[in-house]
Design a protein around this motif. Structure first.
Motif, PDB file in Angstrom:
ATOM      1  N   ILE A 255      15.719  -2.440  -0.844  1.00  0.00           N
ATOM      2  CA  ILE A 255      14.739  -2.346  -0.160  1.00  0.00           C
ATOM      3  C   ILE A 255      13.287  -2.174  -0.736  1.00  0.00           C
ATOM      4  O   ILE A 255      13.890  -1.241  -1.926  1.00  0.00           O
ATOM      5  CB  ILE A 255      15.657  -0.499   0.261  1.00  0.00           C
ATOM      6  N   GLU A 256      12.539  -2.298  -0.076  1.00  0.00           N
ATOM      7  CA  GLU A 256      11.508  -2.176  -0.636  1.00  0.00           C
ATOM      8  C   GLU A 256       9.712  -1.908  -0.559  1.00  0.00           C
ATOM      9  O   GLU A 256      10.137  -2.423   1.192  1.00  0.00           O
ATOM     10  CB  GLU A 256      11.627  -3.658  -1.590  1.00  0.00           C
ATOM     11  N   LEU A 257       9.091  -1.881  -0.703  1.00  0.00           N
ATOM     12  CA  LEU A 257       7.221  -1.512   0.066  1.00  0.00           C
ATOM     13  C   LEU A 257       6.968  -2.811  -0.600  1.00  0.00           C
ATOM     14  O   LEU A 257       6.719  -2.128  -2.464  1.00  0.00           O
ATOM     15  CB  LEU A 257       7.197   0.225  -0.394  1.00  0.00           C
ATOM     16  N   LYS A 258       5.917  -2.893  -0.749  1.00  0.00           N
ATOM     17  CA  LYS A 258       4.938  -4.135  -1.617  1.00  0.00           C
ATOM     18  C   LYS A 258       3.490  -3.384  -1.435  1.00  0.00           C
ATOM     19  O   LYS A 258       3.441  -3.235   0.068  1.00  0.00           O
ATOM     20  CB  LYS A 258       5.170  -5.372  -1.311  1.00  0.00           C
ATOM     21  N   LEU A 259       2.249  -3.182  -2.351  1.00  0.00           N
ATOM     22  CA  LEU A 259       1.470  -3.114  -2.150  1.00  0.00           C
ATOM     23  C   LEU A 259       0.403  -4.040  -2.629  1.00  0.00           C
ATOM     24  O   LEU A 259       0.585  -4.812  -3.693  1.00  0.00           O
ATOM     25  CB  LEU A 259       0.546  -1.584  -2.795  1.00  0.00           C
ATOM     26  N   PHE A 260      -0.874  -4.503  -2.205  1.00  0.00           N
ATOM     27  CA  PHE A 260      -1.414  -5.425  -2.664  1.00  0.00           C
ATOM     28  C   PHE A 260      -2.976  -4.030  -3.578  1.00  0.00           C
ATOM     29  O   PHE A 260      -2.839  -2.936  -2.786  1.00  0.00           O
ATOM     30  CB  PHE A 260      -2.548  -5.773  -2.101  1.00  0.00           C
ATOM     31  N   MET A 261      -3.164  -5.211  -4.432  1.00  0.00           N
ATOM     32  CA  MET A 261      -4.613  -4.148  -5.500  1.00  0.00           C
ATOM     33  C   MET A 261      -4.739  -5.211  -5.787  1.00  0.00           C
ATOM     34  O   MET A 261      -4.846  -6.395  -5.821  1.00  0.00           O
ATOM     35  CB  MET A 261      -4.120  -2.904  -6.480  1.00  0.00           C
ATOM     36  N   GLN A 262      -6.182  -4.582  -6.072  1.00  0.00           N
ATOM     37  CA  GLN A 262      -6.779  -5.707  -7.165  1.00  0.00           C
ATOM     38  C   GLN A 262      -6.899  -5.232  -8.903  1.00  0.00           C
ATOM     39  O   GLN A 262      -6.644  -4.701  -9.525  1.00  0.00           O
ATOM     40  CB  GLN A 262      -8.400  -5.411  -6.796  1.00  0.00           C
ATOM     41  N   SER A 263      -7.561  -6.524  -9.513  1.00  0.00           N
ATOM     42  CA  SER A 263      -6.726  -6.920 -10.822  1.00  0.00           C
ATOM     43  C   SER A 263      -7.136  -5.904 -11.714  1.00  0.00           C
ATOM     44  O   SER A 263      -6.732  -5.204 -12.592  1.00  0.00           O
ATOM     45  CB  SER A 263      -6.270  -8.550 -10.933  1.00  0.00           C
ATOM     46  N   GLN A 264      -8.701  -5.553 -11.627  1.00  0.00           N
ATOM     47  CA  GLN A 264      -9.259  -4.454 -11.942  1.00  0.00           C
ATOM     48  C   GLN A 264      -8.807  -3.168 -12.458  1.00  0.00           C
ATOM     49  O   GLN A 264      -9.194  -2.594 -13.372  1.00  0.00           O
ATOM     50  CB  GLN A 264     -11.354  -4.789 -11.743  1.00  0.00           C
ATOM     51  N   TYR A 265      -7.953  -3.142 -11.335  1.00  0.00           N
ATOM     52  CA  TYR A 265      -7.449  -1.031 -11.804  1.00  0.00           C
ATOM     53  C   TYR A 265      -5.993  -1.706 -12.801  1.00  0.00           C
ATOM     54  O   TYR A 265      -5.649  -0.239 -12.682  1.00  0.00           O
ATOM     55  CB  TYR A 265      -6.829  -0.806 -10.345  1.00  0.00           C
ATOM     56  N   HIS A 266      -5.656  -2.641 -13.234  1.00  0.00           N
ATOM     57  CA  HIS A 266      -4.749  -3.050 -13.711  1.00  0.00           C
ATOM     58  C   HIS A 266      -4.129  -2.255 -14.845  1.00  0.00           C
ATOM     59  O   HIS A 266      -3.212  -1.256 -15.111  1.00  0.00           O
ATOM     60  CB  HIS A 266      -4.156  -4.322 -14.733  1.00  0.00           C
ATOM     61  N   ASP A 267      -5.044  -1.293 -15.611  1.00  0.00           N
ATOM     62  CA  ASP A 267      -5.098  -0.845 -16.663  1.00  0.00           C
ATOM     63  C   ASP A 267      -5.036   0.644 -16.395  1.00  0.00           C
ATOM     64  O   ASP A 267      -4.492   1.751 -16.697  1.00  0.00           O
ATOM     65  CB  ASP A 267      -6.009  -0.755 -18.204  1.00  0.00           C
ATOM     66  N   LEU A 268      -5.184   1.542 -15.204  1.00  0.00           N
ATOM     67  CA  LEU A 268      -4.965   2.724 -14.949  1.00  0.00           C
ATOM     68  C   LEU A 268      -3.942   2.708 -14.621  1.00  0.00           C
ATOM     69  O   LEU A 268      -3.529   3.532 -14.291  1.00  0.00           O
ATOM     70  CB  LEU A 268      -6.909   2.288 -13.478  1.00  0.00           C
ATOM     71  N   LEU A 269      -3.460   1.927 -13.577  1.00  0.00           N
ATOM     72  CA  LEU A 269      -1.874   1.660 -12.227  1.00  0.00           C
ATOM     73  C   LEU A 269      -1.081   1.948 -14.319  1.00  0.00           C
ATOM     74  O   LEU A 269      -0.566   2.677 -14.170  1.00  0.00           O
ATOM     75  CB  LEU A 269      -1.591   0.252 -12.228  1.00  0.00           C
TER      76      LEU A 269
ATOM     77  N   ASN B  54      -1.786   3.163 -16.994  1.00  0.00           N
ATOM     78  CA  ASN B  54      -1.707   4.748 -17.176  1.00  0.00           C
ATOM     79  C   ASN B  54      -1.228   5.361 -16.552  1.00  0.00           C
ATOM     80  O   ASN B  54      -0.451   6.068 -17.326  1.00  0.00           O
ATOM     81  CB  ASN B  54      -3.145   4.813 -18.108  1.00  0.00           C
ATOM     82  N   LEU B  55      -0.941   5.610 -15.192  1.00  0.00           N
ATOM     83  CA  LEU B  55      -0.631   6.232 -13.876  1.00  0.00           C
ATOM     84  C   LEU B  55       1.142   6.192 -14.015  1.00  0.00           C
ATOM     85  O   LEU B  55       1.394   7.583 -14.851  1.00  0.00           O
ATOM     86  CB  LEU B  55      -1.406   6.199 -12.967  1.00  0.00           C
ATOM     87  N   LEU B  56       1.543   4.670 -14.469  1.00  0.00           N
ATOM     88  CA  LEU B  56       2.838   5.342 -14.391  1.00  0.00           C
ATOM     89  C   LEU B  56       3.541   5.796 -15.880  1.00  0.00           C
ATOM     90  O   LEU B  56       4.812   6.388 -15.666  1.00  0.00           O
ATOM     91  CB  LEU B  56       3.504   3.279 -13.919  1.00  0.00           C
ATOM     92  N   ASN B  57       2.788   5.274 -16.643  1.00  0.00           N
ATOM     93  CA  ASN B  57       3.178   5.789 -18.269  1.00  0.00           C
ATOM     94  C   ASN B  57       3.419   6.554 -18.277  1.00  0.00           C
ATOM     95  O   ASN B  57       3.890   7.665 -18.974  1.00  0.00           O
ATOM     96  CB  ASN B  57       2.378   5.038 -19.132  1.00  0.00           C
ATOM     97  N   GLY B  58       2.149   7.751 -17.222  1.00  0.00           N
ATOM     98  CA  GLY B  58       2.268   9.060 -17.253  1.00  0.00           C
ATOM     99  C   GLY B  58       2.754   9.866 -16.575  1.00  0.00           C
ATOM    100  O   GLY B  58       3.032  11.193 -16.797  1.00  0.00           O
ATOM    101  N   MET B  59       3.793   8.697 -15.687  1.00  0.00           N
ATOM    102  CA  MET B  59       4.814   9.875 -14.699  1.00  0.00           C
ATOM    103  C   MET B  59       5.714  10.601 -15.475  1.00  0.00           C
ATOM    104  O   MET B  59       6.517   9.868 -16.575  1.00  0.00           O
ATOM    105  CB  MET B  59       5.493   8.905 -13.437  1.00  0.00           C
ATOM    106  N   SER B  60       6.321  11.722 -14.997  1.00  0.00           N
ATOM    107  CA  SER B  60       7.375  12.374 -15.629  1.00  0.00           C
ATOM    108  C   SER B  60       8.633  11.896 -15.478  1.00  0.00           C
ATOM    109  O   SER B  60       8.766  11.225 -14.065  1.00  0.00           O
ATOM    110  CB  SER B  60       7.265  13.791 -14.975  1.00  0.00           C
ATOM    111  N   GLU B  61      10.072  11.538 -16.176  1.00  0.00           N
ATOM    112  CA  GLU B  61      10.599  10.519 -15.890  1.00  0.00           C
ATOM    113  C   GLU B  61      10.808   9.330 -15.497  1.00  0.00           C
ATOM    114  O   GLU B  61      11.063   8.357 -14.765  1.00  0.00           O
ATOM    115  CB  GLU B  61      11.382  11.610 -14.288  1.00  0.00           C
ATOM    116  N   SER B  62       9.470   8.535 -15.941  1.00  0.00           N
ATOM    117  CA  SER B  62       9.459   7.266 -16.236  1.00  0.00           C
ATOM    118  C   SER B  62       9.733   6.623 -17.233  1.00  0.00           C
ATOM    119  O   SER B  62       8.861   6.746 -18.529  1.00  0.00           O
ATOM    120  CB  SER B  62       7.593   7.164 -15.633  1.00  0.00           C
TER     121      SER B  62
END
Length: 494
Positions: free
Chosen positions: A5-19, A21-29
């Protein structure tokens, strides 16, 4: 067997570092090991597995090799659910007899399929992953960056996959919405396998079928109706998007942009009709509508390129004018590429909000009071939208070109309401009532066309001013007659 069961999103590669940092900073990640994955996808010469809606691959990493087959599943909005079978192997070619025998169609000759297998395409990418607990559910978030490879061609992979490991599917969506608040994303309809088949030349996007009227549910319930309207709108949005990516023909692109705007408008109208258009989602719609303002002139200019309309008649300077129009259309399309729209954060936020509403509707989370029958609900919506038109262009008023331009969107939306619920009515009465209003909508586009032609030719050697004025006055005369006649017609929903 696992149910993926999955959901897929497309994004632009220039947002890699932002992604990251965002996921690393989430609680219980919890970040997982980054892996390089090589994948070979197999099928027969006749694409028998594709025909059976199966996907077969061999995936290799640093310390493992496994064969996987995915069978036909289901999609609600952007959430995919598919049975998946994974088996560790030592070979580079899959062995079909290792999979359970009951996954195959009764007529399948597995030995013949095995002998005919060959690698159709590859996908190679680096996967960064996180395990994140959200709302009591465990989700694996994977960011894949790499390439699809087929026939000596490559196509980049830059996508985020949200896969449910335990808990409720709604967690996928809520986590994706959190990501979309920080990073421009969009729903990913095409899987890596679909993109591989397309790149290999074995599959093309399905043409956009003209939906006559939306096929509403037979039980006539409001919740099922809402579900159908949302599903149709979200699916059609993604199909149009895929076709825009592939299409090089400029007039065809113009037509697709018009269909995309109609799709977005119909979704907004649907939410409004069902009392689900909150302030935040309305802002998303308004932002996208703002980005699509170029479609109005694009729509008008495209009429000139439509040979069936013959707007320029037999003018001797027709070729010169058409060349100027084609240049303007090309400029409009090239300066408003889909890739630019994807950079607008509200684009993906709107898509995910719609999928969230669809999932809630499917799960029965919306408590709606049903009308005694869907027909009464549709009658009410039709009457409201038509009354708005009556108020904007009363039969006693004389309207000029500017007046008609001002009511263009309201008329377009009224026609869309009829499109959504038209299946409920007798076709003869319905079409007789709708025809003059659709003619008026075309007339408004043509008036816009004349105005744009005047601007285009103003500084050129083409003398078209008096001809345009005569054409506009003639059209306005016809439109006024049609409008007053249409206002006197009995609505088919009464």
């Amino acid at each position: 067997m696992d149910a993926e069961i999955e959901l897929k999103l497309f994004m632009q590669s220039q947002y890699h570092d932002l992604l990251v940092n965002l996921l690393n900073g989430m609680s219980e990640s919890t970040p997982q090991e980054t892996r390089k994955l090589s994948n070979k996808y197999f099928d027969t010469g006749a694409l028998q597995l594709r025909h059976w809606k199966m996907g077969l691959r061999v995936r290799s990493g640093e310390n493992f090799t496994e064969q996987t087959i995915k069978t036909a599943g289901s999609v609600i909005g952007g959430i995919h659910t598919r049975p998946e079978y994974n088996i560790a192997i030592d070979e580079k070619t899959p062995l079909l007899d290792l999979f359970p025998k009951d996954i195959w169609p009764n007529e399948a000759d597995i030995d013949a399929i095995q002998d005919d297998l060959h690698c159709v395409f590859e996908t190679n990418f680096t996967r960064q992953a996180w395990h994140i607990y959200i709302e009591g559910s465990l989700v694996e978030v994977a960011f894949d960056l790499g390439d699809v490879i087929a026939n000596g061609q490559t196509e980049s992979i830059c996508e985020i996959e949200f896969e449910l490991l335990a808990g409720e599917a709604s967690a996928l969506l809520h986590l994706a919405i959190e990501v979309a608040k920080a990073i421009p994303v969009r729903l990913g309809k095409a899987s890596k396998a679909q993109r591989g088949y397309q790149l290999s030349g074995h599959q093309h996007s399905a043409p956009l079928e003209n939906i006559d009227y939306i096929c509403l549910p037979t039980d006539k319930s409001l919740s099922k109706t809402l579900q159908v309207l949302l599903e149709t709108g979200i699916e059609r949005w993604q199909v149009i998007e895929s076709l825009l990516i592939e299409t090089q023909d400029i007039p065809h692109q113009a037509k697709l942009w018009m269909q995309l705007r109609a799709c977005v408008r119909l979704l907004r109208l649907t939410l409004s009709q069902f009392g689900l258009l909150n302030k935040q989602v309305l802002q998303y719609f308004e932002s996208i509508e703002q980005q699509m303002q170029f479609i109005e002139p694009l729509q008008s200019l495209s009429l000139i390129l439509d040979e069936q309309k013959k707007l320029l008649g037999k003018r001797s300077d027709k070729a010169e004018i058409t060349e100027q129009v084609m240049g303007s259309v090309t400029e409009l399309v090239s300066s408003h590429k889909l890739a630019y729209l994807w950079q607008v954060p509200e684009y993906g936020q709107l898509q995910l909000s719609l999928v969230d509403l669809l999932l809630q509707t499917t799960n029965g989370s919306h408590q709606m009071v049903d009308y005694p029958e869907l027909g009464l609900f549709a009658n009410h919506l039709q009457q409201d939208s038509w009354q708005r038109i009556v108020d904007l262009m009363p039969v006693s008023a004389a309207m000029d070109s500017l007046d008609y331009q001002k009511v263009a969107q309201a008329l377009d939306e009224s026609i869309l309401v009829g499109f959504a619920y038209g299946e409920l009515y007798q076709s003869e009465d319905r079409e007789a009532f709708r025809a003059p209003w659709q003619d008026l909508a075309l007339g408004i586009q043509t008036l816009g066309c004349y105005q744009l032609l005047a601007k285009l030719t103003q500084d050129s050697d083409v003398d078209i001013a008096s001809w345009l004025e005569a054409k506009e006055q003639s059209l306005l005369f016809a439109m006024e007659h049609s409008r007053k006649s249409a206002l006197g017609n009995q609505p088919y929903w009464k």
